[in-house]
Design a protein around this motif. Structure first.
Motif, PDB file in Angstrom:
ATOM      1  N   ALA A 152      -4.903 -44.682  10.012  1.00 58.76           N
ATOM      2  CA  ALA A 152      -6.212 -44.711   9.350  1.00 58.76           C
ATOM      3  C   ALA A 152      -6.138 -45.436   8.019  1.00 58.76           C
ATOM      4  N   ALA A 153      -5.094 -45.159   7.254  1.00 56.10           N
ATOM      5  CA  ALA A 153      -4.939 -45.819   5.953  1.00 56.10           C
ATOM      6  C   ALA A 153      -4.813 -47.327   6.120  1.00 56.10           C
ATOM      7  N   ARG A 154      -3.965 -47.756   7.020  1.00 53.66           N
ATOM      8  CA  ARG A 154      -3.756 -49.191   7.208  1.00 53.66           C
ATOM      9  C   ARG A 154      -5.010 -49.856   7.780  1.00 53.66           C
ATOM     10  N   ALA A 155      -5.702 -49.168   8.687  1.00 57.32           N
ATOM     11  CA  ALA A 155      -6.922 -49.735   9.274  1.00 57.32           C
ATOM     12  C   ALA A 155      -7.997 -49.929   8.217  1.00 57.32           C
ATOM     13  N   ALA A 156      -7.988 -49.091   7.193  1.00 59.40           N
ATOM     14  CA  ALA A 156      -8.966 -49.196   6.107  1.00 59.40           C
ATOM     15  C   ALA A 156      -8.496 -50.118   4.988  1.00 59.40           C
ATOM     16  N   GLY A 157      -7.340 -50.730   5.160  1.00 54.55           N
ATOM     17  CA  GLY A 157      -6.832 -51.647   4.145  1.00 54.55           C
ATOM     18  C   GLY A 157      -6.162 -50.972   2.969  1.00 54.55           C
ATOM     19  N   LEU A 158      -5.774 -49.705   3.143  1.00 48.72           N
ATOM     20  CA  LEU A 158      -5.101 -48.969   2.075  1.00 48.72           C
ATOM     21  C   LEU A 158      -3.588 -49.077   2.227  1.00 48.72           C
ATOM     22  N   ALA A 159      -2.875 -48.751   1.177  1.00 46.20           N
ATOM     23  CA  ALA A 159      -1.415 -48.739   1.233  1.00 46.20           C
ATOM     24  C   ALA A 159      -0.933 -47.657   2.188  1.00 46.20           C
ATOM     25  N   PRO A 160       0.265 -47.819   2.753  1.00 48.63           N
ATOM     26  CA  PRO A 160       0.821 -46.736   3.568  1.00 48.63           C
ATOM     27  C   PRO A 160       0.892 -45.451   2.765  1.00 48.63           C
ATOM     28  N   PRO A 161       0.561 -44.317   3.350  1.00 54.64           N
ATOM     29  CA  PRO A 161       0.555 -43.064   2.596  1.00 54.64           C
ATOM     30  C   PRO A 161       1.968 -42.610   2.241  1.00 54.64           C
ATOM     31  N   PRO A 162       2.096 -41.854   1.152  1.00 54.83           N
ATOM     32  CA  PRO A 162       3.361 -41.167   0.880  1.00 54.83           C
ATOM     33  C   PRO A 162       3.452 -39.898   1.717  1.00 54.83           C
ATOM     34  N   GLN A 163       4.684 -39.476   1.990  1.00 57.39           N
ATOM     35  CA  GLN A 163       4.885 -38.214   2.689  1.00 57.39           C
ATOM     36  C   GLN A 163       4.465 -37.034   1.830  1.00 57.39           C
ATOM     37  N   SER A 164       4.181 -35.940   2.508  1.00 60.38           N
ATOM     38  CA  SER A 164       3.911 -34.679   1.827  1.00 60.38           C
ATOM     39  C   SER A 164       5.219 -34.113   1.267  1.00 60.38           C
ATOM     40  N   VAL A 165       5.110 -33.111   0.415  1.00 62.84           N
ATOM     41  CA  VAL A 165       6.288 -32.569  -0.261  1.00 62.84           C
ATOM     42  C   VAL A 165       7.242 -31.881   0.715  1.00 62.84           C
ATOM     43  N   HIS A 166       8.522 -31.902   0.353  1.00 64.95           N
ATOM     44  CA  HIS A 166       9.549 -31.098   1.033  1.00 64.95           C
ATOM     45  C   HIS A 166       9.690 -29.830   0.202  1.00 64.95           C
ATOM     46  N   PRO A 167       9.306 -28.659   0.723  1.00 63.04           N
ATOM     47  CA  PRO A 167       9.139 -27.481  -0.137  1.00 63.04           C
ATOM     48  C   PRO A 167      10.426 -26.836  -0.628  1.00 63.04           C
ATOM     49  N   ASP A 168      11.574 -27.125  -0.005  1.00 61.69           N
ATOM     50  CA  ASP A 168      12.837 -26.510  -0.417  1.00 61.69           C
ATOM     51  C   ASP A 168      13.546 -27.451  -1.388  1.00 61.69           C
ATOM     52  N   ILE A 169      13.511 -27.127  -2.687  1.00 57.48           N
ATOM     53  CA  ILE A 169      14.045 -28.051  -3.688  1.00 57.48           C
ATOM     54  C   ILE A 169      15.566 -28.091  -3.686  1.00 57.48           C
ATOM     55  N   ARG A 170      16.217 -27.146  -3.016  1.00 54.69           N
ATOM     56  CA  ARG A 170      17.684 -27.154  -2.944  1.00 54.69           C
ATOM     57  C   ARG A 170      18.196 -27.890  -1.708  1.00 54.69           C
TER      58      ARG A 170
END
Length: 273
Positions: free
Chosen positions: A170-188
């Motif tokens: 959807a992002a690319r079809a609308a001419g937007l940059a590729p999205p970033p991934q969502s967070v990885h919740p385990d910081i360790r």
């Protein structure tokens, strides 16, 4: 062209943490007024953020406002939209293009700001392209996977891959940059983070949101091209410059305009370092 790879979220009610985050190397710092802030701290978070962002900052700063269908979004937008230190507004739990249009109109009263939509429900994913194409001020969309996982009842991580691909397309079809991934919740879990980033890159994401500075170098390393990828891209670009059009390289690889475009993007990404 700038390619942000790391987007570090910090709670808006902890201005000392925000101040540290501005110097930790993230490409974008996202001050969160929503999930990271307790209900009784919302007003303080808004005031502290407005004070901090009354001046320009050394790195791009975005602000994630509260849910658009609740009573806090409008006060958040009024407080921060026009501030010199705000480079973007992140809108949580977007489910329709009308929400983007409405926010763009509100923000325009205080000066235009780039908008970024977070899709965190099945309905938001279903409307991904309509949201991505809703308004010129919308510069990006991405997933909020924690809420989406709960909405879908997904247990295994692979259960989100269809939604991930849907948002990337959807992002690319609308001419937007590729999205970033969502967070990885385990910081360790840095090994798990690296593995997850490799998978996200294979799907078409570019960069990732983080919730701790220790995650930043892992994300950046995962998304920057390797030396081998850079060398292959250079070979392709040189061959295309010498002989335009489709051709086969001496090692048997076939290249055409699409392959050359990908190689140029790889080199552009490599040059950000």
């Amino acid at each position: 062209m700038t390619f942000p790879l790391t987007w570090l979220y910090v709670p808006g009610d902890r201005p000392h943490v925000v101040a540290k985050a501005l110097g930790c190397g993230a490409d974008v710092v996202v001050i969160d007024l929503e999930d990271a802030v307790a209900p009784d701290r919302k007003e303080y978070a808004r005031e502290a953020t407005a004070e901090l962002l009354s001046e320009e900052q050394p790195v791009p700063v975005h602000v994630r406002v509260n849910a658009l269908d609740g009573p806090l979004a409008d006060p958040d937008l009024r407080a921060v939209a026009a501030l010199p230190g705000v480079r973007g507004l992140r809108l949580p739990k977007v489910t329709s293009p009308a929400q983007i249009t409405r926010v763009a109109g509100r923000v325009a009263e205080h000066g235009t700001r780039p908008l970024y939509a977070l899709l965190e429900t099945a309905l938001g994913v279903e409307h991904a392209y309509a949201i991505a194409a809703a308004h010129p001020d919308l510069r990006g969309i991405s997933l909020g996977e924690s809420d989406l996982r709960a909405d879908l009842g997904v247990r295994a991580d692979a259960g989100l891959d269809w939604s991930r691909s849907r948002v990337i397309v959807a992002a690319r079809a609308a001419g937007l940059a590729p999205p970033p991934q969502s967070v990885h919740p385990d910081i360790r879990d840095l090994e798990g983070l690296a593995s997850s980033c490799a998978h996200g890159r294979s799907l078409g994401f570019l960069g990732r949101s983080a919730i701790h500075p220790r995650q930043l170098p892992i994300i950046e390393r995962a998304y920057l091209p390797t030396q081998r990828e850079i060398e292959e891209a250079e070979t392709i670009v040189k061959a295309a410059a010498a002989e335009p059009g489709a051709q086969a390289l001496p090692d048997g690889r076939f290249i055409d305009a699409a392959v050359v475009a990908t190689a140029r993007r790889t080199l552009s990404l490599a040059r950000r370092t």
